[in-house]
Motif scaffolding. Structure first.
Motif, PDB file in Angstrom:
ATOM      1  N   VAL A  50       0.826  -1.207   0.000  1.00  0.00           N
ATOM      2  CA  VAL A  50       0.000   0.000   0.000  1.00  0.00           C
ATOM      3  C   VAL A  50       0.865   1.263   0.000  1.00  0.00           C
ATOM      4  CG1 VAL A  50      -1.637   1.353   1.372  1.00  0.00           C
ATOM      5  CG2 VAL A  50      -2.006  -1.092   1.060  1.00  0.00           C
ATOM      6  N   TYR A  51       1.926   1.261   0.793  1.00  0.00           N
ATOM      7  CA  TYR A  51       2.751   2.461   0.954  1.00  0.00           C
ATOM      8  C   TYR A  51       4.095   2.335   0.233  1.00  0.00           C
ATOM      9  CZ  TYR A  51      -0.617   3.587   4.605  1.00  0.00           C
ATOM     10  OH  TYR A  51      -1.774   3.860   5.294  1.00  0.00           O
ATOM     11  N   LEU A  52       4.094   1.603  -0.873  1.00  0.00           N
ATOM     12  CA  LEU A  52       5.357   1.354  -1.580  1.00  0.00           C
ATOM     13  C   LEU A  52       5.996   2.657  -2.074  1.00  0.00           C
ATOM     14  CD1 LEU A  52       7.195  -0.965  -2.543  1.00  0.00           C
ATOM     15  CD2 LEU A  52       5.980  -0.887  -4.720  1.00  0.00           C
ATOM     16  N   GLN A  53       5.214   3.517  -2.707  1.00  0.00           N
ATOM     17  CA  GLN A  53       5.771   4.771  -3.233  1.00  0.00           C
ATOM     18  C   GLN A  53       6.274   5.692  -2.120  1.00  0.00           C
ATOM     19  OE1 GLN A  53       3.416   6.739  -6.219  1.00  0.00           O
ATOM     20  NE2 GLN A  53       3.023   4.847  -7.345  1.00  0.00           N
ATOM     21  N   PRO A  54       5.519   5.909  -1.014  1.00  0.00           N
ATOM     22  CA  PRO A  54       6.077   6.721   0.082  1.00  0.00           C
ATOM     23  C   PRO A  54       7.348   6.120   0.691  1.00  0.00           C
ATOM     24  CG  PRO A  54       3.702   6.537   0.315  1.00  0.00           C
ATOM     25  CD  PRO A  54       4.098   5.604  -0.784  1.00  0.00           C
ATOM     26  N   ILE A  55       7.414   4.789   0.774  1.00  0.00           N
ATOM     27  CA  ILE A  55       8.619   4.145   1.311  1.00  0.00           C
ATOM     28  C   ILE A  55       9.801   4.397   0.391  1.00  0.00           C
ATOM     29  CG2 ILE A  55       9.701   1.913   1.795  1.00  0.00           C
ATOM     30  CD1 ILE A  55       6.922   0.933   2.743  1.00  0.00           C
ATOM     31  N   PHE A  56       9.598   4.242  -0.921  1.00  0.00           N
ATOM     32  CA  PHE A  56      10.663   4.507  -1.882  1.00  0.00           C
ATOM     33  C   PHE A  56      11.075   5.982  -1.858  1.00  0.00           C
ATOM     34  CE2 PHE A  56       9.898   0.744  -5.009  1.00  0.00           C
ATOM     35  CZ  PHE A  56      10.445  -0.097  -4.059  1.00  0.00           C
ATOM     36  N   LYS A  57      10.098   6.867  -1.691  1.00  0.00           N
ATOM     37  CA  LYS A  57      10.413   8.298  -1.634  1.00  0.00           C
ATOM     38  C   LYS A  57      11.219   8.627  -0.387  1.00  0.00           C
ATOM     39  CE  LYS A  57       8.257  12.875  -1.895  1.00  0.00           C
ATOM     40  NZ  LYS A  57       6.963  13.613  -1.957  1.00  0.00           N
ATOM     41  N   LYS A  58      10.831   8.022   0.746  1.00  0.00           N
ATOM     42  CA  LYS A  58      11.531   8.277   2.006  1.00  0.00           C
ATOM     43  C   LYS A  58      12.972   7.781   1.942  1.00  0.00           C
ATOM     44  CE  LYS A  58      11.698   9.173   6.531  1.00  0.00           C
ATOM     45  NZ  LYS A  58      11.578  10.539   7.104  1.00  0.00           N
ATOM     46  N   THR A  59      13.190   6.660   1.266  1.00  0.00           N
ATOM     47  CA  THR A  59      14.543   6.091   1.176  1.00  0.00           C
ATOM     48  C   THR A  59      15.277   6.528  -0.085  1.00  0.00           C
ATOM     49  OG1 THR A  59      13.567   4.097   0.180  1.00  0.00           O
ATOM     50  CG2 THR A  59      13.956   4.062   2.551  1.00  0.00           C
ATOM     51  N   SER A  60      14.662   7.462  -0.839  1.00  0.00           N
ATOM     52  CA  SER A  60      15.295   8.054  -2.033  1.00  0.00           C
ATOM     53  C   SER A  60      15.667   7.017  -3.081  1.00  0.00           C
ATOM     54  CB  SER A  60      16.538   8.856  -1.627  1.00  0.00           C
ATOM     55  OG  SER A  60      16.190   9.893  -0.756  1.00  0.00           O
ATOM     56  N   VAL A  61      14.791   6.044  -3.289  1.00  0.00           N
ATOM     57  CA  VAL A  61      15.023   5.059  -4.357  1.00  0.00           C
ATOM     58  C   VAL A  61      14.806   5.732  -5.701  1.00  0.00           C
ATOM     59  CG1 VAL A  61      14.125   2.956  -5.427  1.00  0.00           C
ATOM     60  CG2 VAL A  61      14.434   3.056  -2.966  1.00  0.00           C
ATOM     61  N   ILE A  62      15.767   5.572  -6.600  1.00  0.00           N
ATOM     62  CA  ILE A  62      15.673   6.193  -7.922  1.00  0.00           C
ATOM     63  C   ILE A  62      14.809   5.322  -8.811  1.00  0.00           C
ATOM     64  CG2 ILE A  62      16.955   7.181  -9.838  1.00  0.00           C
ATOM     65  CD1 ILE A  62      17.462   8.446  -7.093  1.00  0.00           C
ATOM     66  N   LEU A  63      13.505   5.549  -8.761  1.00  0.00           N
ATOM     67  CA  LEU A  63      12.573   4.736  -9.551  1.00  0.00           C
ATOM     68  C   LEU A  63      11.331   5.572  -9.808  1.00  0.00           C
ATOM     69  CD1 LEU A  63      12.199   1.818 -10.676  1.00  0.00           C
ATOM     70  CD2 LEU A  63      10.881   1.337  -8.611  1.00  0.00           C
ATOM     71  N   LYS A  64      10.918   5.628 -11.050  1.00  0.00           N
ATOM     72  CA  LYS A  64       9.724   6.385 -11.378  1.00  0.00           C
ATOM     73  C   LYS A  64       8.494   5.700 -10.789  1.00  0.00           C
ATOM     74  CE  LYS A  64      11.509   8.377 -15.666  1.00  0.00           C
ATOM     75  NZ  LYS A  64      11.319   8.514 -17.129  1.00  0.00           N
ATOM     76  N   PRO A  65       7.550   6.474 -10.216  1.00  0.00           N
ATOM     77  CA  PRO A  65       6.393   5.877  -9.543  1.00  0.00           C
ATOM     78  C   PRO A  65       5.574   4.946 -10.435  1.00  0.00           C
ATOM     79  CG  PRO A  65       6.561   8.213  -9.027  1.00  0.00           C
ATOM     80  CD  PRO A  65       7.580   7.938 -10.075  1.00  0.00           C
ATOM     81  N   GLN A  66       5.504   5.267 -11.735  1.00  0.00           N
ATOM     82  CA  GLN A  66       4.667   4.435 -12.610  1.00  0.00           C
ATOM     83  C   GLN A  66       5.223   3.033 -12.830  1.00  0.00           C
ATOM     84  OE1 GLN A  66       6.092   7.347 -13.452  1.00  0.00           O
ATOM     85  NE2 GLN A  66       6.776   7.404 -15.598  1.00  0.00           N
ATOM     86  N   TYR A  67       6.508   2.830 -12.434  1.00  0.00           N
ATOM     87  CA  TYR A  67       7.107   1.505 -12.593  1.00  0.00           C
ATOM     88  C   TYR A  67       6.956   0.635 -11.347  1.00  0.00           C
ATOM     89  CZ  TYR A  67       9.306   3.542 -16.724  1.00  0.00           C
ATOM     90  OH  TYR A  67       9.524   4.144 -17.931  1.00  0.00           O
ATOM     91  N   ASP A  68       6.503   1.230 -10.246  1.00  0.00           N
ATOM     92  CA  ASP A  68       6.390   0.481  -8.995  1.00  0.00           C
ATOM     93  C   ASP A  68       5.505  -0.745  -9.150  1.00  0.00           C
ATOM     94  OD1 ASP A  68       7.940   2.430  -7.985  1.00  0.00           O
ATOM     95  OD2 ASP A  68       6.415   3.348  -6.706  1.00  0.00           O
ATOM     96  N   ALA A  69       4.280  -0.533  -9.657  1.00  0.00           N
ATOM     97  CA  ALA A  69       3.310  -1.625  -9.762  1.00  0.00           C
ATOM     98  C   ALA A  69       3.798  -2.717 -10.698  1.00  0.00           C
ATOM     99  CB  ALA A  69       1.960  -1.081 -10.236  1.00  0.00           C
ATOM    100  N   ALA A  70       4.438  -2.302 -11.799  1.00  0.00           N
ATOM    101  CA  ALA A  70       4.914  -3.291 -12.770  1.00  0.00           C
ATOM    102  C   ALA A  70       6.009  -4.160 -12.171  1.00  0.00           C
ATOM    103  CB  ALA A  70       5.418  -2.582 -14.018  1.00  0.00           C
ATOM    104  N   ILE A  71       6.975  -3.537 -11.494  1.00  0.00           N
ATOM    105  CA  ILE A  71       8.081  -4.296 -10.902  1.00  0.00           C
ATOM    106  C   ILE A  71       7.578  -5.230  -9.821  1.00  0.00           C
ATOM    107  CG2 ILE A  71      10.158  -4.086  -9.489  1.00  0.00           C
ATOM    108  CD1 ILE A  71      10.899  -1.625 -11.061  1.00  0.00           C
ATOM    109  N   VAL A  72       6.722  -4.707  -8.937  1.00  0.00           N
ATOM    110  CA  VAL A  72       6.170  -5.536  -7.857  1.00  0.00           C
ATOM    111  C   VAL A  72       5.371  -6.697  -8.435  1.00  0.00           C
ATOM    112  CG1 VAL A  72       4.505  -5.571  -5.967  1.00  0.00           C
ATOM    113  CG2 VAL A  72       6.141  -3.708  -6.133  1.00  0.00           C
ATOM    114  N   GLY A  73       4.566  -6.411  -9.463  1.00  0.00           N
ATOM    115  CA  GLY A  73       3.766  -7.462 -10.071  1.00  0.00           C
ATOM    116  C   GLY A  73       4.606  -8.547 -10.706  1.00  0.00           C
TER     117      GLY A  73
END
Length: 360
Positions: free
Chosen positions: A153-176
């Motif tokens: 649920v909070y994947l994008q905020p977690i990545f933002k907090k840890t400064s992961v260099i990944l575009k938000p639109q790719y989160d769902a695809a990678i996780v899936g």
């Protein structure tokens, strides 16, 4: 409702030799469906109005309704309703006319005859009833406490907090994709390696992933994360890449390994074991209880996650999840029986008599 009934139905109609693989199919199809919807959503969102996604969602629903008309009831359900002839025809259709389905039919019939139709209040005190229910409910509870819903649920905020260099639109695809790959591994290995070994590996991977995330967030300050991220973004254009730039890959890899660990064990196997170990007479009510506990726990944990992060910091939830994953390992070793290659009747006999020789 679908989740609870689907797993019970699959466990009741499957042959013991392939029950693990078939039991993992709902998870595989769910992840695959999510990926298809993600791709459809991007296409329809650009080309057409987003409401067409809802229209497209009607297609699999209609297909499912049509195919349900051709699906037989499970032999165990039919026998529990006194429909012996229909149960025999159902088992013959499921196994094939050239198989020894008659012997399996007699075993199922004998098991159903030993049980009353409903569980009385007095019978709940019987270890044969309450032990498998406690194990199934405990697994659903621990599965959600391991933090998977919060991470998804909070994947994008977690990545933002840890400064992961990944575009938000790719989160769902990678996780899936990671989940699909991992569940496929579980489906293939479940009937060969066994349920317990996959649960041990799954909990171990989640434990290490949560510890890595927790310690990374604690020891690498957010300001340093941001500066490293900024350097990483411009390094390819102005400066040669530095070794320290790759530190931002740690939370990304840890998260991916966490999702992989969950998807290859504590994700699909807990649903499968729930349908395997619950006694027939209490399977309907107990399955509903497991689903209720699972989603109530997920709701509560998701509700409290951000509040805990605000008060204590992001590392605290992940360290808590790590402790739960260590508990998952202990719970698996002490409480969870190995059901690989065992019929539902053998599993019930094990809980009824306590004889481990029935599970060997």
């Amino acid at each position: 409702v679908c989740v609870a009934l689907l797993q019970v139905y699959i466990s009741e109609v499957s042959h013991p030799g392939v029950r693990g693989m078939l039991g993992a199919c709902p998870q595989i199809m769910a992840v695959l469906g999510s990926l298809i919807l993600y791709a459809l959503g991007k296409y329809l969102g650009l080309a057409l109005d987003w409401r067409w996604l809802a229209v497209a969602g009607e297609v699999p629903v209609l297909v499912m309704i049509i195919l349900l008309c051709f699906m037989p009831n499970s032999p165990r359900f039919l026998l529990s309703r006194g429909k012996d002839d229909e149960a025999l025809r159902s088992l013959c259709w499921l196994r094939g006319k050239d198989t020894d389905y008659a012997q399996e039919y007699e075993q199922i019939k004998d098991s159903v005859r030993k049980q009353s139709q409903r569980v009385s209040c007095a019978e709940i005190k019987d270890p044969f009833i309450y032990k498998p229910i406690l194990i199934a409910v405990g697994m659903r509870f621990l599965q959600q406490l391991s933090g998977v819903t919060c991470v998804l649920v909070y994947l994008q905020p977690i990545f933002k907090k840890t400064s992961v260099i990944l575009k938000p639109q790719y989160d769902a695809a990678i996780v899936g994709l990671v989940r699909l790959f991992s569940v496929a591994i579980a489906a293939v290995a479940m009937d060969k390696a066994g349920r317990k070994i996959l649960l041990f590996v799954s909990a171990g991977v989640m434990l290490l992933s949560n510890l890595t995330l927790g310690f990374y967030i604690h020891f690498v300050p957010a300001s340093q994360n941001s500066s490293i991220a900024n350097v990483t973004l411009v390094s390819s254009a102005k400066h040669p890449p530095e070794l320290t730039n790759y530190i931002t890959l740690i939370p990304l890899l840890a998260t991916m390994f966490f999702i992989m660990g969950y998807a290859m064990g504590w994700g699909p196997i807990t649903w499968l074991l729930m349908s395997e170990i619950l006694p027939l007479k209490a399977r309907g009510v107990a399955s509903g209880l497991c689903v209720l506990v699972s989603w109530l726990t997920a709701f509560t944990l998701t509700l409290l996650f951000l509040r805990v992060v605000v008060v204590f910091g992001l590392e605290v939830p992940f360290l808590f999840f790590a402790v739960i994953c260590a508990g998952n390992i202990l719970f698996t070793g002490c409480c969870v029986p190995e059901t690989k290659g065992r019929s539902l009747e053998q599993i019930e006999a094990f809980f009824r008599t306590g004889r481990r020789s029935l599970m060997r």
